[in-house]
Write a protein that holds these residues in place. Structure first.
Motif, PDB file in Angstrom:
ATOM      1  N   MET A 145       0.560  -1.295   0.027  1.00 43.25           N
ATOM      2  CA  MET A 145       0.181  -0.329   0.156  1.00 43.25           C
ATOM      3  C   MET A 145       1.117   1.372   0.132  1.00 43.25           C
ATOM      4  N   GLY A 146       1.902   1.351   0.665  1.00 43.98           N
ATOM      5  CA  GLY A 146       2.754   2.816   0.508  1.00 43.98           C
ATOM      6  C   GLY A 146       3.422   2.420  -0.365  1.00 43.98           C
ATOM      7  N   GLY A 147       3.856   1.378  -1.547  1.00 44.34           N
ATOM      8  CA  GLY A 147       4.694   1.967  -2.157  1.00 44.34           C
ATOM      9  C   GLY A 147       3.494   2.313  -3.231  1.00 44.34           C
TER      10      GLY A 147
ATOM     11  N   THR B 210      15.050  -1.575   2.981  1.00 46.57           N
ATOM     12  CA  THR B 210      16.178  -1.200   2.886  1.00 46.57           C
ATOM     13  C   THR B 210      16.064  -1.503   1.044  1.00 46.57           C
ATOM     14  N   GLN B 211      15.521  -2.818   1.113  1.00 44.76           N
ATOM     15  CA  GLN B 211      15.185  -3.712  -0.488  1.00 44.76           C
ATOM     16  C   GLN B 211      13.979  -2.910  -1.502  1.00 44.76           C
ATOM     17  N   LYS B 212      13.119  -2.613  -0.512  1.00 45.98           N
ATOM     18  CA  LYS B 212      11.936  -1.823  -0.581  1.00 45.98           C
ATOM     19  C   LYS B 212      11.552  -0.565  -1.011  1.00 45.98           C
ATOM     20  N   VAL B 213      12.897  -0.099  -0.457  1.00 45.12           N
ATOM     21  CA  VAL B 213      12.790   1.486  -0.742  1.00 45.12           C
ATOM     22  C   VAL B 213      13.458   1.265  -2.044  1.00 45.12           C
ATOM     23  N   ASP B 214      14.640   0.974  -1.907  1.00 45.81           N
ATOM     24  CA  ASP B 214      15.633   0.658  -3.128  1.00 45.81           C
ATOM     25  C   ASP B 214      14.888   0.588  -4.705  1.00 45.81           C
ATOM     26  N   THR B 215      13.759  -0.674  -4.718  1.00 45.90           N
ATOM     27  CA  THR B 215      13.045  -0.576  -5.678  1.00 45.90           C
ATOM     28  C   THR B 215      12.001   0.633  -5.462  1.00 45.90           C
TER      29      THR B 215
ATOM     30  N   THR C  95      12.419   3.658  -6.113  1.00 39.01           N
ATOM     31  CA  THR C  95      13.469   5.105  -5.744  1.00 39.01           C
ATOM     32  C   THR C  95      13.794   5.023  -7.273  1.00 39.01           C
ATOM     33  N   ARG C  96      13.974   3.824  -7.757  1.00 39.31           N
ATOM     34  CA  ARG C  96      14.019   4.309  -8.927  1.00 39.31           C
ATOM     35  C   ARG C  96      12.786   4.536  -9.749  1.00 39.31           C
ATOM     36  N   PHE C  97      11.650   5.565  -8.852  1.00 37.80           N
ATOM     37  CA  PHE C  97      11.211   6.290  -9.246  1.00 37.80           C
ATOM     38  C   PHE C  97      11.638   7.201  -9.581  1.00 37.80           C
ATOM     39  N   ALA C  98      12.049   8.512 -10.644  1.00 40.12           N
ATOM     40  CA  ALA C  98      12.610   9.537 -10.569  1.00 40.12           C
ATOM     41  C   ALA C  98      11.996  10.820  -9.436  1.00 40.12           C
TER      42      ALA C  98
END
Length: 271
Positions: A12-14, A31-36, A38-41
């Motif tokens: 949901m947050g993503g 951190t893996q969820k965050v990395d995924t 932040t691929r969005f600019a």
């Protein structure tokens, strides 16, 4: 313009973070969820919860309800007259959020999982002393990933029964219809495609015609035809009653969760 911070980068947050055209700053212990994300600019990663709280003026809490108690002490330290909050934690009432966050500038969201497709149906309710500006800001956030409905908080359990949980009921109905097609000789993948398209056409008809669903169903039932035979089978199986009971069961569970959250709050206040 306020900067939105999102704590929790799960489904949901993503999905919410991705839907925001103005972008957001996000944090998750995974951190893996965050990395995924932040691929969005337009999505910024916070290196720590502290950084997110320092940078964001409005915080969206997208963590599991059981995680919130461990976060409250940290969140309270960053609260001020300028900090605003949105929570999607199921079963956590505004009264609990007000006490734990020590502010009245709180809005609750109750979205469903279609946020990932920007097609969520979201109920939202603000604290009775929440500012009109924050409520309007929260509405805009909710509308960025679907439709938003302003409700009284005491209607949230009913909303869960007919939307939040009901999306699962509808998916189960789609599966059952598809299995019926399999029984009659259509392969499951194709049967599911047909059922999904039929659900879409049903929604389009219901939305555009503005007619009562029973009136529309009656139009499909020809005298002595195929549809009325199936409708009789549904009636004999108490289809309407079972659906209403499923809604009631989800509502009751929601009320139990909120009552438990309030009980914990009251116990804490007495200490």
């Amino acid at each position: 313009m306020q900067k939105l911070g999102i704590i929790g980068c799960g489904n949901m947050g993503g999905a919410i973070a991705q839907s925001l055209t103005d972008g957001a700053i996000v944090y998750d212990s995974d951190t893996q969820k965050v990395d995924t994300l932040t691929r969005f600019a337009h999505i910024e990663a916070a290196s720590s919860l502290q950084e997110l709280l320092d940078k964001a003026q409005c915080i969206l809490l997208a963590v599991k309800p059981q995680v919130l108690p461990s976060l409250y002490p940290i969140l309270r330290q960053h609260n001020s007259s300028r900090k605003h909050w949105i929570s999607i934690a199921a079963g956590v009432p505004l009264a609990v959020l007000e006490k734990e966050l020590q502010t009245e500038q709180v809005v609750r969201f109750m979205p469903n999982i279609a946020a990932s497709e920007k097609a969520a149906v979201t109920a939202y309710a603000g604290h009775q002393k929440c500012s009109a500006e924050h409520l309007a800001y929260a509405q805009n956030i909710a509308q960025s990933f679907g439709q938003a409905f302003l409700l009284n908080e005491n209607q949230f359990s009913a909303f869960i029964g007919i939307s939040g949980s009901a999306i699962a009921f509808m998916l189960q109905f789609c599966h059952a219809l598809s299995m019926g097609g399999v029984r009659e000789g259509i392969a499951y993948p194709q049967a599911l495609q047909i059922v999904s398209a039929t659900m879409n056409s049903t929604n389009a008809l219901l939305s555009s015609s503005k007619q009562h669903p029973v009136a529309l169903a009656t139009m499909v039932c020809s005298a002595g035809g195929t549809t009325i035979e199936g409708m009789q089978t549904l009636a004999e199986g108490a289809f309407d009653a079972v659906v209403m009971q499923a809604v009631e069961a989800s509502c009751e569970k929601s009320r139990e969760m909120e009552a438990k959250a309030m009980q914990v709050r009251d116990t804490t206040e007495k200490r």
